[in-house]
Design a protein around this motif. Structure first.
Motif, PDB file in Angstrom:
ATOM      1  N   ASP A  21      -7.011 -48.423   1.142  1.00 33.50           N
ATOM      2  CA  ASP A  21      -5.913 -47.584   1.622  1.00 33.50           C
ATOM      3  C   ASP A  21      -6.410 -46.203   2.047  1.00 33.50           C
ATOM      4  N   VAL A  22      -7.284 -45.611   1.250  1.00 37.42           N
ATOM      5  CA  VAL A  22      -7.834 -44.290   1.584  1.00 37.42           C
ATOM      6  C   VAL A  22      -8.630 -44.377   2.877  1.00 37.42           C
ATOM      7  N   ARG A  23      -9.480 -45.375   2.982  1.00 37.61           N
ATOM      8  CA  ARG A  23     -10.298 -45.544   4.182  1.00 37.61           C
ATOM      9  C   ARG A  23      -9.413 -45.786   5.404  1.00 37.61           C
ATOM     10  N   GLY A  24      -8.381 -46.607   5.242  1.00 40.18           N
ATOM     11  CA  GLY A  24      -7.475 -46.881   6.348  1.00 40.18           C
ATOM     12  C   GLY A  24      -6.791 -45.623   6.867  1.00 40.18           C
ATOM     13  N   LEU A  25      -6.334 -44.784   5.953  1.00 42.52           N
ATOM     14  CA  LEU A  25      -5.716 -43.525   6.359  1.00 42.52           C
ATOM     15  C   LEU A  25      -6.726 -42.650   7.093  1.00 42.52           C
ATOM     16  N   LEU A  26      -7.923 -42.558   6.554  1.00 43.87           N
ATOM     17  CA  LEU A  26      -8.943 -41.702   7.168  1.00 43.87           C
ATOM     18  C   LEU A  26      -9.403 -42.243   8.524  1.00 43.87           C
ATOM     19  N   ILE A  27      -9.437 -43.540   8.692  1.00 45.39           N
ATOM     20  CA  ILE A  27      -9.777 -44.114  10.001  1.00 45.39           C
ATOM     21  C   ILE A  27      -8.755 -43.647  11.035  1.00 45.39           C
ATOM     22  N   LYS A  28      -7.501 -43.667  10.660  1.00 44.92           N
ATOM     23  CA  LYS A  28      -6.464 -43.239  11.597  1.00 44.92           C
ATOM     24  C   LYS A  28      -6.523 -41.732  11.853  1.00 44.92           C
TER      25      LYS A  28
ATOM     26  N   ASP B  77     -15.483 -47.222  22.239  1.00 45.16           N
ATOM     27  CA  ASP B  77     -15.052 -48.591  22.503  1.00 45.16           C
ATOM     28  C   ASP B  77     -15.475 -49.557  21.411  1.00 45.16           C
ATOM     29  N   SER B  78     -16.633 -49.336  20.821  1.00 41.04           N
ATOM     30  CA  SER B  78     -17.120 -50.269  19.802  1.00 41.04           C
ATOM     31  C   SER B  78     -16.400 -50.105  18.468  1.00 41.04           C
ATOM     32  N   ASP B  79     -15.746 -48.966  18.265  1.00 42.98           N
ATOM     33  CA  ASP B  79     -15.069 -48.704  17.005  1.00 42.98           C
ATOM     34  C   ASP B  79     -13.616 -49.165  16.967  1.00 42.98           C
ATOM     35  N   VAL B  80     -13.062 -49.513  18.123  1.00 43.85           N
ATOM     36  CA  VAL B  80     -11.638 -49.808  18.176  1.00 43.85           C
ATOM     37  C   VAL B  80     -11.378 -51.288  18.366  1.00 43.85           C
ATOM     38  N   ASP B  81     -10.288 -51.743  17.808  1.00 43.07           N
ATOM     39  CA  ASP B  81      -9.850 -53.101  18.045  1.00 43.07           C
ATOM     40  C   ASP B  81      -9.245 -53.153  19.445  1.00 43.07           C
TER      41      ASP B  81
ATOM     42  N   ILE C 143      -5.786 -49.854  20.488  1.00 44.55           N
ATOM     43  CA  ILE C 143      -6.295 -48.803  21.360  1.00 44.55           C
ATOM     44  C   ILE C 143      -5.160 -47.871  21.758  1.00 44.55           C
ATOM     45  N   ASP C 144      -4.021 -48.434  22.124  1.00 42.02           N
ATOM     46  CA  ASP C 144      -2.880 -47.612  22.504  1.00 42.02           C
ATOM     47  C   ASP C 144      -2.436 -46.725  21.353  1.00 42.02           C
ATOM     48  N   ILE C 145      -2.398 -47.269  20.159  1.00 35.69           N
ATOM     49  CA  ILE C 145      -1.983 -46.493  18.997  1.00 35.69           C
ATOM     50  C   ILE C 145      -2.970 -45.361  18.749  1.00 35.69           C
ATOM     51  N   GLN C 146      -4.262 -45.654  18.790  1.00 31.83           N
ATOM     52  CA  GLN C 146      -5.259 -44.609  18.575  1.00 31.83           C
ATOM     53  C   GLN C 146      -5.151 -43.524  19.637  1.00 31.83           C
ATOM     54  N   ASN C 147      -4.972 -43.920  20.877  1.00 36.48           N
ATOM     55  CA  ASN C 147      -4.819 -42.927  21.945  1.00 36.48           C
ATOM     56  C   ASN C 147      -3.539 -42.126  21.763  1.00 36.48           C
ATOM     57  N   ALA C 148      -2.472 -42.790  21.368  1.00 41.45           N
ATOM     58  CA  ALA C 148      -1.209 -42.093  21.143  1.00 41.45           C
ATOM     59  C   ALA C 148      -1.352 -41.074  20.020  1.00 41.45           C
ATOM     60  N   LEU C 149      -2.066 -41.428  18.963  1.00 35.46           N
ATOM     61  CA  LEU C 149      -2.237 -40.507  17.840  1.00 35.46           C
ATOM     62  C   LEU C 149      -3.023 -39.262  18.237  1.00 35.46           C
ATOM     63  N   LYS C 150      -3.834 -39.378  19.270  1.00 33.26           N
ATOM     64  CA  LYS C 150      -4.625 -38.230  19.725  1.00 33.26           C
ATOM     65  C   LYS C 150      -3.758 -37.097  20.255  1.00 33.26           C
ATOM     66  N   ILE C 151      -2.558 -37.419  20.721  1.00 30.53           N
ATOM     67  CA  ILE C 151      -1.701 -36.379  21.290  1.00 30.53           C
ATOM     68  C   ILE C 151      -1.002 -35.555  20.212  1.00 30.53           C
TER      69      ILE C 151
ATOM     70  N   LYS D 118       6.987 -36.911  20.539  1.00 25.09           N
ATOM     71  CA  LYS D 118       5.777 -36.974  21.366  1.00 25.09           C
ATOM     72  C   LYS D 118       5.372 -38.422  21.634  1.00 25.09           C
ATOM     73  N   LEU D 119       5.487 -39.264  20.614  1.00 19.43           N
ATOM     74  CA  LEU D 119       5.126 -40.669  20.781  1.00 19.43           C
ATOM     75  C   LEU D 119       6.100 -41.389  21.725  1.00 19.43           C
ATOM     76  N   LYS D 120       7.381 -41.029  21.654  1.00 25.60           N
ATOM     77  CA  LYS D 120       8.361 -41.606  22.590  1.00 25.60           C
ATOM     78  C   LYS D 120       7.973 -41.250  24.025  1.00 25.60           C
ATOM     79  N   LYS D 121       7.616 -39.999  24.237  1.00 28.18           N
ATOM     80  CA  LYS D 121       7.208 -39.580  25.580  1.00 28.18           C
ATOM     81  C   LYS D 121       5.935 -40.302  26.012  1.00 28.18           C
ATOM     82  N   TYR D 122       5.005 -40.461  25.077  1.00 30.37           N
ATOM     83  CA  TYR D 122       3.746 -41.130  25.391  1.00 30.37           C
ATOM     84  C   TYR D 122       3.992 -42.561  25.853  1.00 30.37           C
ATOM     85  N   TYR D 123       4.912 -43.233  25.170  1.00 34.72           N
ATOM     86  CA  TYR D 123       5.223 -44.628  25.496  1.00 34.72           C
ATOM     87  C   TYR D 123       6.348 -44.740  26.519  1.00 34.72           C
ATOM     88  N   ASN D 124       6.764 -43.615  27.084  1.00 35.81           N
ATOM     89  CA  ASN D 124       7.815 -43.580  28.114  1.00 35.81           C
ATOM     90  C   ASN D 124       9.115 -44.222  27.652  1.00 35.81           C
TER      91      ASN D 124
END
Length: 167
Positions: free
Chosen positions: A26-33, A99-103, A108-116, A159-165
């Motif tokens: 759980d800790v690792r999962g949170l930190l990955i995100k 690219d090698s770190d992401v599923d 990928i969309d979720i990771q990119n969305a979280l970047k905003i 912000k996520l709503k806007k990201y996903y239009n």
């Protein structure tokens, strides 16, 4: 609580190993995100989390769940890391993801969305929707007023709503 007592009373390393095993994923999962998918960095930060947890286990008060206390340490370790990075680079320009770190697929969309999201928005939204914590529990983990947590989650959702239009 039994494992914690064994560690505190007997300095039982096996008991602490069981605690690590129980919460490590759980800790690792949170930190990955939080690190936008950087698994190696998340592993390093996770290790630091459990070092600190062992060091400060005596300060744990059973007024909250152990996982809440552990997520607070995780958040602090992540913030400490970002502060060291900020000294050399602008944190908003960092690109931890490769690219090698992401599923493939929606990950990928979720990771990119979280970047905003700003860091405080990202951690609040992840703790609430990914880990299932209530607003009150998140306020304890982040040592932030409840209203701030609610605002951060609301802003992140907008912000996520806007990201996903979706608007």
């Amino acid at each position: 609580m039994r494992l914690i007592a064994l560690v505190l009373l007997n300095d039982d390393h096996k008991a602490f190993g069981k605690l690590v095993g129980k919460y490590q994923s759980d800790v690792r999962g949170l930190l990955i995100k939080l690190t936008n998918g950087d698994k190696a960095l998340a592993d390093d930060l996770s290790q630091e989390v459990f070092i600190r947890a062992y060091k400060y286990l005596k300060s744990y008060k059973a007024t909250a769940r152990f996982s809440t206390w552990l997520y607070r340490i995780s958040y602090n370790v992540f913030i400490d890391y970002t502060k060291t990075i900020k000294k050399t680079e602008d944190i908003d320009k960092l690109d931890f993801i490769s690219d090698s770190d992401v599923d493939v697929g929606s990950g990928i969309d979720i990771q990119n969305a979280l970047k905003i999201l700003k860091e405080n928005e990202k951690v609040a939204i992840l703790l609430h929707y990914d880990k299932g914590y209530s607003h009150t529990e998140i306020a304890k983990i982040l040592d932030t007023p409840l209203g701030t947590v609610k605002t951060n989650i609301l802003r992140a959702k907008e912000k996520l709503k806007k990201y996903y239009n979706y608007e």
